[in-house]
Design a protein around this motif. Structure first.
Motif, PDB file in Angstrom:
ATOM      1  N   ASP A 130      -1.092   1.468  13.940  1.00 52.66           N
ATOM      2  CA  ASP A 130       0.090   1.851  13.167  1.00 52.66           C
ATOM      3  C   ASP A 130       0.762   3.074  13.783  1.00 52.66           C
ATOM      4  OD1 ASP A 130       2.007   1.950  11.275  1.00 52.66           O
ATOM      5  OD2 ASP A 130       0.648   2.063   9.550  1.00 52.66           O
TER       6      ASP A 130
ATOM      7  N   ARG B  77      -5.576   5.523   4.560  1.00 50.88           N
ATOM      8  CA  ARG B  77      -5.513   4.081   4.775  1.00 50.88           C
ATOM      9  C   ARG B  77      -6.108   3.344   3.584  1.00 50.88           C
ATOM     10  NH1 ARG B  77      -8.978   0.296   7.120  1.00 50.88           N
ATOM     11  NH2 ARG B  77      -7.941  -1.425   8.179  1.00 50.88           N
ATOM     12  N   GLU B  78      -5.474   2.215   3.203  1.00 53.53           N
ATOM     13  CA  GLU B  78      -5.950   1.366   2.117  1.00 53.53           C
ATOM     14  C   GLU B  78      -6.144  -0.049   2.642  1.00 53.53           C
ATOM     15  OE1 GLU B  78      -3.090   1.579  -1.051  1.00 53.53           O
ATOM     16  OE2 GLU B  78      -2.783   3.732  -0.780  1.00 53.53           O
TER      17      GLU B  78
ATOM     18  N   ASP C 254      -3.650  -2.170   5.034  1.00 53.44           N
ATOM     19  CA  ASP C 254      -3.011  -1.414   6.111  1.00 53.44           C
ATOM     20  C   ASP C 254      -3.612  -1.816   7.453  1.00 53.44           C
ATOM     21  OD1 ASP C 254      -1.228   0.189   4.649  1.00 53.44           O
ATOM     22  OD2 ASP C 254      -2.855   1.550   4.087  1.00 53.44           O
ATOM     23  N   GLU C 255      -2.796  -1.675   8.491  1.00 53.27           N
ATOM     24  CA  GLU C 255      -3.334  -1.839   9.831  1.00 53.27           C
ATOM     25  C   GLU C 255      -4.193  -0.632  10.157  1.00 53.27           C
ATOM     26  OE1 GLU C 255      -0.189  -2.425  12.568  1.00 53.27           O
ATOM     27  OE2 GLU C 255       0.657  -4.160  11.533  1.00 53.27           O
ATOM     28  N   SER C 256      -4.987  -0.749  11.207  1.00 49.36           N
ATOM     29  CA  SER C 256      -5.814   0.388  11.594  1.00 49.36           C
ATOM     30  C   SER C 256      -4.925   1.523  12.058  1.00 49.36           C
ATOM     31  CB  SER C 256      -6.770  -0.008  12.731  1.00 49.36           C
ATOM     32  OG  SER C 256      -6.048  -0.266  13.922  1.00 49.36           O
ATOM     33  N   ASP C 257      -5.444   2.746  11.980  1.00 49.19           N
ATOM     34  CA  ASP C 257      -4.654   3.909  12.376  1.00 49.19           C
ATOM     35  C   ASP C 257      -4.199   3.821  13.824  1.00 49.19           C
ATOM     36  OD1 ASP C 257      -4.969   4.913   9.871  1.00 49.19           O
ATOM     37  OD2 ASP C 257      -6.600   6.279  10.380  1.00 49.19           O
TER      38      ASP C 257
ATOM     39  N   ALA D 147      -0.462   9.490   8.692  1.00 50.93           N
ATOM     40  CA  ALA D 147      -1.725   8.806   8.420  1.00 50.93           C
ATOM     41  C   ALA D 147      -2.755   9.759   7.844  1.00 50.93           C
ATOM     42  CB  ALA D 147      -2.267   8.164   9.700  1.00 50.93           C
TER      43      ALA D 147
ATOM     44  N   ARG E  86       1.007   3.555   2.238  1.00 46.00           N
ATOM     45  CA  ARG E  86       1.630   3.718   3.563  1.00 46.00           C
ATOM     46  C   ARG E  86       2.825   2.794   3.727  1.00 46.00           C
ATOM     47  NH1 ARG E  86      -3.092   4.179   8.195  1.00 46.00           N
ATOM     48  NH2 ARG E  86      -4.083   6.090   7.426  1.00 46.00           N
TER      49      ARG E  86
ATOM     50  N   THR F 137       0.837  -1.190   0.000  1.00 49.32           N
ATOM     51  CA  THR F 137       0.000   0.000   0.000  1.00 49.32           C
ATOM     52  C   THR F 137       0.879   1.250   0.000  1.00 49.32           C
ATOM     53  OG1 THR F 137      -0.092   0.185   2.399  1.00 49.32           O
ATOM     54  CG2 THR F 137      -1.723  -1.261   1.353  1.00 49.32           C
TER      55      THR F 137
END
Length: 337
Positions: A240, A230-231, A234-237, A225, A195, A193
């Motif tokens: 991360d 986020r895509e 990705d982990e949740s905000d 972030a 990020r 992704t």
């Protein structure tokens, strides 16, 4: 010389056009000089070789300025299908070093050029055109990072092959093996992704910080972030933490004079910066080592700890110019009765 993987040429086609489109024909003479245009052209040439299915050396990329046909040579093909001996392994090592040299001496220079152009667009262009141009420059910055990542793969894979041969491992069909490993690495990277590819890059963070400072003076940059949505994948905000770390508001004022830095010197001991004349006077009068004058810093410094900071000097000069422009705009807006 290093050998390019099968995905090098198509990248250049897009990036070369991107560079030409991103550079406006008016108002950027102070941003892109002749040397930088040459770097841009040659950097684009490196990227164009990235994806057309042939293995290239760094020297072959250079040779294209004189003869494109000569650049189609495939140096790894000279090894044939036979096992590689230690004498031949030195050539593999040379290819690896050439990739690293090309990345450091040519490609990395492009980051500064793109950042300078983007900050100029943010400062001087009208809002709507600036937005379009900045989107293009952001895309170009990401393309440069993609290309550098692939250069690193070429360097590492060739280095690893060299080490295996030196250890006595038998490696046949080295050209095919090299291509297969490059294709695998690049394919894995492309699946990442935005990020994952750019969120933890110091180069990208520096670029975003520079543009944000121009557009939002005196405001700290938000977390990455917020700048890289986020895509899927990705982990949740909340999880991360690395991407959640926000930028720092850059202070371009000398802790002694409380004015914009002039010819800044930066302490190798604590990282704080000061105007050259003021810090030399501060330490010179007392002599020896003195406590850093920056608020809250308890490190001691001497004149020997200080070194010129050209990048900060440029940023401070730009910040001073923007501050003058804001003051002039404010004065023009005042109504005199």
């Amino acid at each position: 010389m290093p050998v390019a993987g099968p995905s090098r040429r198509n990248r250049r086609d897009a990036s070369e056009d991107g560079i030409e489109e991103a550079m406006p024909t008016q108002g950027t003479d102070d941003v892109v000089n002749d040397d930088e245009e040459e770097q841009s052209r040659r950097g684009a040439k490196v990227k164009k070789e990235k994806s057309k299915g042939s293995r290239k050396t760094a020297q072959a990329v250079e040779a294209e300025d004189n003869d494109d046909d000569d650049a189609d040579a495939d140096p790894l093909a000279d090894f044939g299908d036979q096992p590689i001996d230690r004498a031949q392994a030195q050539k593999i090592h040379g290819f690896s070093q050439d990739w690293d040299m090309m990345r450091k001496t040519k490609h990395v220079q492009m980051y500064g050029l793109v950042k300078d152009a983007a900050t100029a667009f943010a400062e001087f262009a009208e809002p709507d055109p600036a937005s379009k141009l900045l989107i293009e420059m952001d895309t170009l910055m990401r393309d440069l990072m993609d290309t550098e990542t692939e250069m690193l793969y070429h360097n590492k894979i060739l280095h690893d092959l060299h080490q295996q041969i030196v250890r006595g491992e038998e490696i046949s069909n080295i050209a095919d093996r090299y291509d297969d490993e490059i294709r695998t690495k690049v394919a894995e990277y492309k699946k990442g992704t935005s990020r994952q590819k750019y969120g933890k890059s110091d180069q990208y963070a520096s670029y975003k910080q520079a543009v944000f400072e121009v557009e939002n003076p005196g405001v700290g940059m938000p977390p990455m972030a917020d700048l890289i949505p986020r895509e899927d994948g990705d982990e949740s905000d909340d999880d991360d933490d690395d991407v959640q770390v926000g930028g720092v508001t850059q202070d371009y004022k000398c802790p002694l004079t409380l004015t914009i830095l002039v010819e800044p010197l930066t302490s190798k001991t604590c990282g704080h910066s000061y105007s050259a004349a003021s810090i030399r006077e501060y330490i010179g009068v007392r002599g020896g080592r003195q406590q850093c004058p920056a608020a809250g810093c308890h490190k001691s410094i001497s004149l020997g700890d200080l070194e010129p900071n050209k990048e900060l000097a440029k940023k401070a000069k730009d910040a001073a110019r923007r501050e003058r422009m804001r003051e002039e705009d404010s004065d023009e807006g005042e109504v005199i009765e």
